[in-house]
Design a protein around this motif. Structure first.
Motif, PDB file in Angstrom:
ATOM      1  N   GLN A  91      -3.175   9.355   1.527  1.00  0.00           N
ATOM      2  CA  GLN A  91      -2.938   8.429   0.412  1.00  0.00           C
ATOM      3  C   GLN A  91      -3.417   9.054  -0.886  1.00  0.00           C
ATOM      4  OE1 GLN A  91      -4.552   4.093  -0.574  1.00  0.00           O
ATOM      5  NE2 GLN A  91      -3.129   4.068   1.127  1.00  0.00           N
ATOM      6  N   ASP A  92      -2.529   8.997  -1.871  1.00  0.00           N
ATOM      7  CA  ASP A  92      -2.781   9.555  -3.192  1.00  0.00           C
ATOM      8  C   ASP A  92      -3.259   8.415  -4.106  1.00  0.00           C
ATOM      9  OD1 ASP A  92      -2.675  11.150  -5.439  1.00  0.00           O
ATOM     10  OD2 ASP A  92      -0.495  11.276  -5.508  1.00  0.00           O
ATOM     11  N   HIS A  93      -3.848   8.747  -5.223  1.00  0.00           N
ATOM     12  CA  HIS A  93      -4.229   7.752  -6.245  1.00  0.00           C
ATOM     13  C   HIS A  93      -3.600   8.239  -7.535  1.00  0.00           C
ATOM     14  CE1 HIS A  93      -7.200   7.216  -3.125  1.00  0.00           C
ATOM     15  NE2 HIS A  93      -7.713   6.152  -3.711  1.00  0.00           N
ATOM     16  N   LYS A  94      -2.507   7.610  -7.958  1.00  0.00           N
ATOM     17  CA  LYS A  94      -1.711   8.181  -9.044  1.00  0.00           C
ATOM     18  C   LYS A  94      -2.226   7.852 -10.447  1.00  0.00           C
ATOM     19  CE  LYS A  94       2.327   9.831  -7.041  1.00  0.00           C
ATOM     20  NZ  LYS A  94       2.978   9.169  -5.918  1.00  0.00           N
TER      21      LYS A  94
ATOM     22  N   GLU B 146       0.858  -1.180   0.000  1.00  0.00           N
ATOM     23  CA  GLU B 146       0.000   0.000   0.000  1.00  0.00           C
ATOM     24  C   GLU B 146       0.894   1.230   0.000  1.00  0.00           C
ATOM     25  OE1 GLU B 146      -3.828   1.664   2.546  1.00  0.00           O
ATOM     26  OE2 GLU B 146      -2.375   0.395   3.543  1.00  0.00           O
ATOM     27  N   GLU B 147       0.546   2.217  -0.837  1.00  0.00           N
ATOM     28  CA  GLU B 147       1.349   3.442  -0.878  1.00  0.00           C
ATOM     29  C   GLU B 147       0.791   4.471   0.076  1.00  0.00           C
ATOM     30  OE1 GLU B 147       2.092   3.745  -5.440  1.00  0.00           O
ATOM     31  OE2 GLU B 147       2.936   5.533  -4.497  1.00  0.00           O
TER      32      GLU B 147
ATOM     33  N   LEU C 276       5.929   6.521   0.345  1.00  0.00           N
ATOM     34  CA  LEU C 276       6.351   5.228   0.899  1.00  0.00           C
ATOM     35  C   LEU C 276       5.532   4.085   0.350  1.00  0.00           C
ATOM     36  CD1 LEU C 276       6.264   6.553   4.541  1.00  0.00           C
ATOM     37  CD2 LEU C 276       8.358   6.017   3.308  1.00  0.00           C
ATOM     38  N   MET C 277       6.160   2.917   0.242  1.00  0.00           N
ATOM     39  CA  MET C 277       5.425   1.680  -0.008  1.00  0.00           C
ATOM     40  C   MET C 277       5.466   0.893   1.294  1.00  0.00           C
ATOM     41  SD  MET C 277       3.855   0.233  -2.566  1.00  0.00           S
ATOM     42  CE  MET C 277       4.524   0.278  -4.221  1.00  0.00           C
ATOM     43  N   MET C 278       4.281   0.541   1.796  1.00  0.00           N
ATOM     44  CA  MET C 278       4.220  -0.245   3.032  1.00  0.00           C
ATOM     45  C   MET C 278       4.310  -1.720   2.627  1.00  0.00           C
ATOM     46  SD  MET C 278       4.011   2.360   4.923  1.00  0.00           S
ATOM     47  CE  MET C 278       3.969   1.517   6.476  1.00  0.00           C
TER      48      MET C 278
END
Ligand code: AMP
Ligand code: GLY
Length: 424
Positions: A212-215, A192-193, A273-275
């Protein structure tokens, strides 16, 4: 006091809106601004990358504080130029802004300070990058132009062939000019980003709430990457111990490492970040506030932002308590021009803005809009974002989407699934 905001997007609209609410501020000015910003600030026709023009304006008008939104002027040294003239400005100087403007530099910083990151390899020459990919096992890999490429310099390549194409475009075809001369290849990570942004004067670090963004441009994270199609805050899976881990493993060593480059990092430091199962990993650092993360974050920020901006420029952030946040959920949905992030048309009249009932819990932040006579028209790929607070995610989503149903312009597109990834 008189405050100048530099930039013309949704992030700057949210900043100008929030700064205008401060009892310390008499008037907000914005250069160059947009049609929405003009409702909360006095817009000046100086472009965000015209550092000499901005300096002249700030000196002539005796602005007390300048706040820089976008990365380009920061990477070009706007802070250094203002500080040489004794003007107060919020943002990192040119050497610290390299953390965004030079991805190879950012990766070296991570390595030097053991900041958890994907494996990565930097190349200056095309034949070496090509040979590296050809000798590697088949599989996904990420290709990044090292310099600033307006969010378009990253290719998540599902195969070696796609990666080779992306590397060739950067290094041989010159798609990103000088920004693509150096290329960083990265291990592909899954998870999850999340965006964690802190405000810092180099000594004190105050993390803001996670967002949290949605790219990707289409629902279900399909299609090419954009500047951001929507965002929400808070992120339920990132709190408590995990947030503490991000602070100690990422933000602290990054700020301390950047301080060693000659002067303190002052401003917003944004960690993308990537979790992963192994914990947080840094995908990127930005030297500024996120867009569209700023919009939901500032809807939720209850404290006056101006004391934080001032204390940062003065190196006195340690004198302030952490900001207070509205516990409710903020969801922000971006409406874009048809075709974006590829080619799109500008100048489409935007209908429905006049009759909207907005308030502190519901806002429309303009990203790419302009005034043409009596009309507000589209003037960019990302056009505007509806942003709403709600007790529940469903309530916030329903209110934000309700606003977009009232608005219309030719080719209008928005994702229908902003916030649905939230896992509680
Ligand atoms: P960046 O501008 O470096 O954050 O990259 C843009 C987007 O590409 C990120 O938001 C991710 O969705 C994706 N991305 C970047 N680096 C990686 C990586 N190492 N693994 C997987 N996805 C990535
Ligand atoms: N929302 C992504 C960025 O501001 O870079």
């Amino acid at each position: 006091m008189q405050v100048l905001v530099v930039g013309s997007g949704g992030r700057e609209h949210a900043l100008a809106w929030k700064i205008a609410q401060s009892p310390l501020v008499d008037r907000v000015h914005c250069a160059p601004g947009n049609a929405g910003i003009a409702e909360v600030a006095d817009c000046r026709p100086v472009k965000a990358d015209d550092i000499d023009g901005l300096l002249e304006l700030a000196k002539a008008e005796k602005f007390d504080l300048t706040v820089v939104g976008p990365e380009a002027p920061l990477c070009d040294g706007i802070v250094d130029a203002f500080e040489r003239e004794g003007l107060k400005i919020f943002g990192p100087n040119q050497s610290c802004a390299r953390v965004e403007g030079d991805k190879a530099f950012a990766r070296e910083l991570c390595q030097r300070h053991r900041i958890p990151s994907p494996s990565h390899w930097t190349f200056e020459e095309y034949p070496q990058a090509k040979a590296f990919l050809e000798n590697r096992e088949e599989g996904p890999i990420v290709v990044k132009a090292s310099g600033l490429a307006a969010g378009k310099g990253v290719t998540v390549a599902e195969s070696r062939a796609v990666a080779l194409d992306a590397v060739r475009e950067c290094m041989e075809s010159g798609r990103f000019g000088d920004a693509g001369r150096r290329v960083v290849l990265e291990e592909f990570l899954e998870g999850e980003e999340v965006s964690v942004i802190c405000i810092t004067d180099g000594e004190t670090i105050l993390p803001l709430e996670p967002a949290q963004d949605h790219k990707q441009v289409f629902d279900g994270d399909k299609g090419p990457n954009t500047g951001g199609m929507g965002a929400f805050s808070p992120v339920p899976s990132v709190r408590g111990r995990i947030l503490g881990q991000i602070e100690t493993q990422v933000l602290l060593p990054a700020v301390h490492g950047l301080n060693q480059s000659g002067s303190a990092f002052r401003g917003f430091l944004y960690a993308g970040l990537m979790m992963t199962h192994g914990g947080p990993r840094v995908l990127e650092f930005n030297c500024r506030f996120g867009d569209p993360e700023t919009q939901p974050l500032l809807m939720r920020m209850k404290s006056d932002i101006v004391p934080y901006l001032l204390a940062t420029t003065e190196g006195k952030l340690g004198e302030l308590e952490a900001p207070e946040w509205d516990p409710r959920i903020a969801v922000c949905v971006m409406a874009t021009a048809g075709g974006y992030p590829g080619d799109y048309t500008k100048g489409m009249p935007i209908l429905g803005l006049d009759t909207l009932e907005i308030g502190p819990d519901l806002q429309v932040f303009h990203s790419g809009t302009a005034r043409r006579g009596g009309d507000v028209v589209t003037a960019g790929g990302r056009v505007l974002a509806a942003c709403a607070l709600g007790e529940t995610l469903d309530e916030a989503r329903a209110r934000a989407y309700g606003v977009l149903e009232e608005i219309d312009f030719h080719g209008m597109h928005y994702r229908k699934d902003i916030g649905t990834r939230m896992d509680g």
